[in-house]
Write a protein that holds these residues in place. Structure first.
Motif, PDB file in Angstrom:
ATOM      1  N   ARG A  87      47.908  40.768   5.696  1.00  0.00           N
ATOM      2  CA  ARG A  87      46.846  39.988   6.335  1.00  0.00           C
ATOM      3  C   ARG A  87      45.493  40.674   6.151  1.00  0.00           C
ATOM      4  O   ARG A  87      44.482  40.028   5.890  1.00  0.00           O
ATOM      5  CB  ARG A  87      47.160  39.854   7.829  1.00  0.00           C
ATOM      6  N   GLU A  88      45.504  42.007   6.252  1.00  0.00           N
ATOM      7  CA  GLU A  88      44.261  42.748   6.066  1.00  0.00           C
ATOM      8  C   GLU A  88      43.749  42.589   4.653  1.00  0.00           C
ATOM      9  O   GLU A  88      42.545  42.384   4.417  1.00  0.00           O
ATOM     10  CB  GLU A  88      44.512  44.220   6.386  1.00  0.00           C
ATOM     11  N   GLN A 103      44.367  39.997   2.683  1.00  0.00           N
ATOM     12  CA  GLN A 103      43.864  38.625   2.540  1.00  0.00           C
ATOM     13  C   GLN A 103      42.477  38.476   3.144  1.00  0.00           C
ATOM     14  O   GLN A 103      41.595  37.836   2.562  1.00  0.00           O
ATOM     15  CB  GLN A 103      44.819  37.656   3.218  1.00  0.00           C
ATOM     16  N   LEU A 104      42.284  39.094   4.327  1.00  0.00           N
ATOM     17  CA  LEU A 104      40.964  39.013   4.951  1.00  0.00           C
ATOM     18  C   LEU A 104      39.906  39.685   4.081  1.00  0.00           C
ATOM     19  O   LEU A 104      38.782  39.168   3.928  1.00  0.00           O
ATOM     20  CB  LEU A 104      40.991  39.679   6.325  1.00  0.00           C
ATOM     21  N   ASN A 105      40.277  40.796   3.480  1.00  0.00           N
ATOM     22  CA  ASN A 105      39.327  41.479   2.594  1.00  0.00           C
ATOM     23  C   ASN A 105      38.982  40.603   1.397  1.00  0.00           C
ATOM     24  O   ASN A 105      37.825  40.502   0.981  1.00  0.00           O
ATOM     25  CB  ASN A 105      39.899  42.817   2.138  1.00  0.00           C
ATOM     26  N   GLN A 106      40.035  39.923   0.840  1.00  0.00           N
ATOM     27  CA  GLN A 106      39.791  39.044  -0.312  1.00  0.00           C
ATOM     28  C   GLN A 106      38.896  37.868   0.085  1.00  0.00           C
ATOM     29  O   GLN A 106      37.982  37.479  -0.641  1.00  0.00           O
ATOM     30  CB  GLN A 106      41.125  38.522  -0.847  1.00  0.00           C
ATOM     31  N   GLN A 107      39.186  37.280   1.271  1.00  0.00           N
ATOM     32  CA  GLN A 107      38.353  36.166   1.724  1.00  0.00           C
ATOM     33  C   GLN A 107      36.906  36.600   1.940  1.00  0.00           C
ATOM     34  O   GLN A 107      35.968  35.875   1.617  1.00  0.00           O
ATOM     35  CB  GLN A 107      38.910  35.602   3.031  1.00  0.00           C
ATOM     36  N   GLN A 108      36.755  37.816   2.484  1.00  0.00           N
ATOM     37  CA  GLN A 108      35.400  38.321   2.696  1.00  0.00           C
ATOM     38  C   GLN A 108      34.661  38.439   1.384  1.00  0.00           C
ATOM     39  O   GLN A 108      33.505  38.015   1.233  1.00  0.00           O
ATOM     40  CB  GLN A 108      35.471  39.703   3.367  1.00  0.00           C
ATOM     41  N   SER A 109      35.353  38.976   0.391  1.00  0.00           N
ATOM     42  CA  SER A 109      34.718  39.141  -0.923  1.00  0.00           C
ATOM     43  C   SER A 109      34.411  37.784  -1.547  1.00  0.00           C
ATOM     44  O   SER A 109      33.350  37.586  -2.145  1.00  0.00           O
ATOM     45  CB  SER A 109      35.620  39.975  -1.837  1.00  0.00           C
ATOM     46  N   GLN A 144      58.551  47.953  10.689  1.00  0.00           N
ATOM     47  CA  GLN A 144      58.088  48.104   9.313  1.00  0.00           C
ATOM     48  C   GLN A 144      57.645  46.759   8.730  1.00  0.00           C
ATOM     49  O   GLN A 144      56.635  46.671   8.033  1.00  0.00           O
ATOM     50  CB  GLN A 144      59.211  48.711   8.462  1.00  0.00           C
ATOM     51  N   GLN A 145      58.437  45.685   9.044  1.00  0.00           N
ATOM     52  CA  GLN A 145      58.050  44.358   8.550  1.00  0.00           C
ATOM     53  C   GLN A 145      56.700  43.927   9.151  1.00  0.00           C
ATOM     54  O   GLN A 145      55.851  43.373   8.455  1.00  0.00           O
ATOM     55  CB  GLN A 145      59.122  43.325   8.909  1.00  0.00           C
ATOM     56  N   THR A 146      56.526  44.172  10.457  1.00  0.00           N
ATOM     57  CA  THR A 146      55.257  43.814  11.107  1.00  0.00           C
ATOM     58  C   THR A 146      54.100  44.576  10.475  1.00  0.00           C
ATOM     59  O   THR A 146      53.020  44.007  10.213  1.00  0.00           O
ATOM     60  CB  THR A 146      55.334  44.115  12.600  1.00  0.00           C
ATOM     61  N   GLU A 147      54.336  45.827  10.191  1.00  0.00           N
ATOM     62  CA  GLU A 147      53.285  46.623   9.549  1.00  0.00           C
ATOM     63  C   GLU A 147      52.950  46.076   8.169  1.00  0.00           C
ATOM     64  O   GLU A 147      51.775  45.998   7.779  1.00  0.00           O
ATOM     65  CB  GLU A 147      53.736  48.088   9.449  1.00  0.00           C
TER      66      GLU A 147
END
Length: 513
Positions: free
Chosen positions: A87-88, A90-96, A78-81
């Motif tokens: 992380r997903e 953050q990546l979306n925010q960085q993309q934007s 659950q923690q890994t998820e």
């Protein structure tokens, strides 16, 4: 017969009794065995129940551990998820954000292009206005731009020349003042380095007499005897109030020795008049010349040096009458020669050449004439004149770095010259100067905080400094030694080198009463 029957009956009855008792005991043993078997069965049942309970408990424990591990693994999953989801995000925010930055860059580039176009148009307008202003200035002044530029350059040149001349004059005045100051400093340093005691030692000989009555006879009627002595020897004879002593003053040690020996013969003989003075002085001069040559020959033979030119042999003999800071020049040259031979042997060089160069290295100090040359260069020229080998001539000329060293003999002679001159006791000092130097050494070290006592030992070649263990640690002790050495090197004049030893110790003292 009856007895036999009775006995048989008794035996039979005994056998029957024994058999009955054995049967009874067998039954008792069987009952006991059955009881033991029953007890064993009961105990086995109890043990079986206990083992079953233990096995059940162990099973429950294993099941609990497995469930616990499974729970922990589920939590990790659950923690890994959750981390992957973050992380997903953050990546979306960085993309934007990257998309937004690209949009902003495109807008900035557009604005910059617009501004550059505007700046180019403004620059064109400024150039046009500049041309109009220049044409207007040319029309008003009646000069073209080239002519105006030339006039401006001429005026700037005149101003620069005036300023440069003023600056040059200031520099010249400052240089003159500095040069005068520097010249005075050099003269003062030279006077300080050539100590009065050394000058007296190298230019004065004291002739002892039995009584002051002899002074009058030496002076003679109206001073004719003393004038004859001075003319014959070239030495100034000073007869003053010094009791039982006459001072012979002159820079040539051979002439002073001739004057001393001539005076000794005249005073011993008792006949003192101008004709006798000239005769005795001529005789003593011949004796001294013979002694010089004999000393030179004896020195070369002692050192095993052969084939030396007679004039060089005479110059070696003259070293006997020359001293440097109280060290006899001939003795110094002999020491240097022997040291050179030893050092050359250790280095695998020719010891005979080294000994020859060491003996001749100071012949420039005893020339017949006094040219304006350093003694090393003069000695080299004399060696060249009398056909010495090039490496020996170079060693003589280079032992004070006046010329470049071209052979291994040169550094050997230089080092051995320094060793002979710097060893303790080689060169005398006046007692007052010696004591003052020792006191200065001790006072200089005492001026540092934490220093308790100082001792100048080995004729001032070593300085022992005692410091308090509670005031200075080991690291500061090393720094103190280096600081004292640097200050002595900068502020004091001394022969050779001075070793500074800083001692830090802790003492514990108790008294038994």
């Amino acid at each position: 017969m009856n007895i036999i029957i009775y006995v048989s009956i008794a035996v039979i009855a005994l056998a029957i009794g024994i058999t009955v008792s054995m049967i009874v005991q067998r039954n008792i043993a069987r009952s006991r065995a059955n009881r033991i078997l029953e007890e064993a069965r009961n105990e086995a049942e109890v043990l079986k129940k206990n083992k079953l309970l233990e096995a059940r408990e162990e099973e429950l424990k294993i099941i609990g551990d497995a469930e616990k591990q499974a729970t922990q693994r589920m939590q990790k999953v659950q923690q890994t998820e959750s981390r992957l989801k973050q992380r997903e995000l953050q990546l979306n925010q960085q993309q934007s954000e990257n998309q937004r930055a690209r949009n902003e860059n495109e807008q900035t580039n557009k604005r910059l292009q617009e501004r550059m176009a505007l700046a180019e148009s403004k620059q064109a307008e400024v150039e046009a206005m500049k041309r109009k202003a220049q044409e207007e200035l040319e029309r008003v002044s009646g000069l073209s731009s080239e002519e105006a530029k030339e006039k401006l350059i001429e005026s700037l040149k005149d101003e620069a020349k005036t300023a440069a001349q003023s600056y040059i004059n200031d520099i010249m005045d400052e240089a003159k003042l500095t040069a005068n100051k520097e010249a005075k400093r050099i003269v003062v340093q030279s006077i300080q380095r050539v100590a009065t005691e050394t000058a007296i030692e190298n230019s004065v000989t004291v002739f002892q007499i039995d009584s002051d009555e002899i002074k009058g006879r030496i002076i003679g009627r109206e001073g004719r005897n003393i004038r004859a002595l001075e003319a014959a020897t070239g030495i100034e004879i000073i007869v003053d109030d010094t009791p039982e002593a006459i001072v012979l003053s002159g820079f040539d040690p051979v002439r002073r020795e001739i004057a001393r020996l001539a005076l000794h013969q005249l005073v011993t003989d008792g006949r003192i008049h101008p004709a006798r003075i000239e005769e005795v002085v001529a005789k003593v001069r011949r004796q001294v010349e013979e002694e010089i040559i004999e000393t030179g020959k004896r020195t070369t033979i002692d050192l095993g040096i052969h084939g030396l030119h007679p004039e060089l042999v005479r110059l070696v003999g003259k070293m006997k009458y020359r001293s440097s800071y109280g060290q006899n020049l001939l003795q110094h040259s002999r020491e240097t020669a022997n040291l050179c031979a030893v050092m050359a042997s250790e280095l695998g060089l020719n010891p005979k050449k080294a000994r020859r160069a060491g003996l001749l290295h100071d012949i420039g100090k005893v020339p017949d004439e006094e040219p304006e040359l350093p003694h090393a260069l003069l000695g080299m020229k004399l060696a060249e004149k009398y056909k010495e080998k090039p490496e020996i001539c170079n060693a003589i000329g280079a032992h004070h770095d006046e010329v470049e060293m071209t052979s291994l003999l040169a550094p050997i002679v230089q080092v051995c010259d320094a060793i002979s001159g710097a060893r303790p006791g080689a060169r005398r000092e006046m007692v007052e100067a010696y004591i003052k130097r020792l006191n200065d050494l001790e006072q200089l070290a005492l001026s540092y905080p934490g220093v308790i006592k100082t001792y100048a030992i080995q004729a001032g070649r070593e300085l022992r400094v005692i410091v308090g263990a509670d005031k200075i640690d080991d690291v500061e002790t090393e720094k103190l030694s280096a600081e004292i050495a640097k200050r002595i090197q900068d502020e004091m004049t001394y022969p050779g080198q001075v070793k500074i030893t800083v001692i830090r110790e802790t003492r514990s003292v108790s008294f038994a009463k």
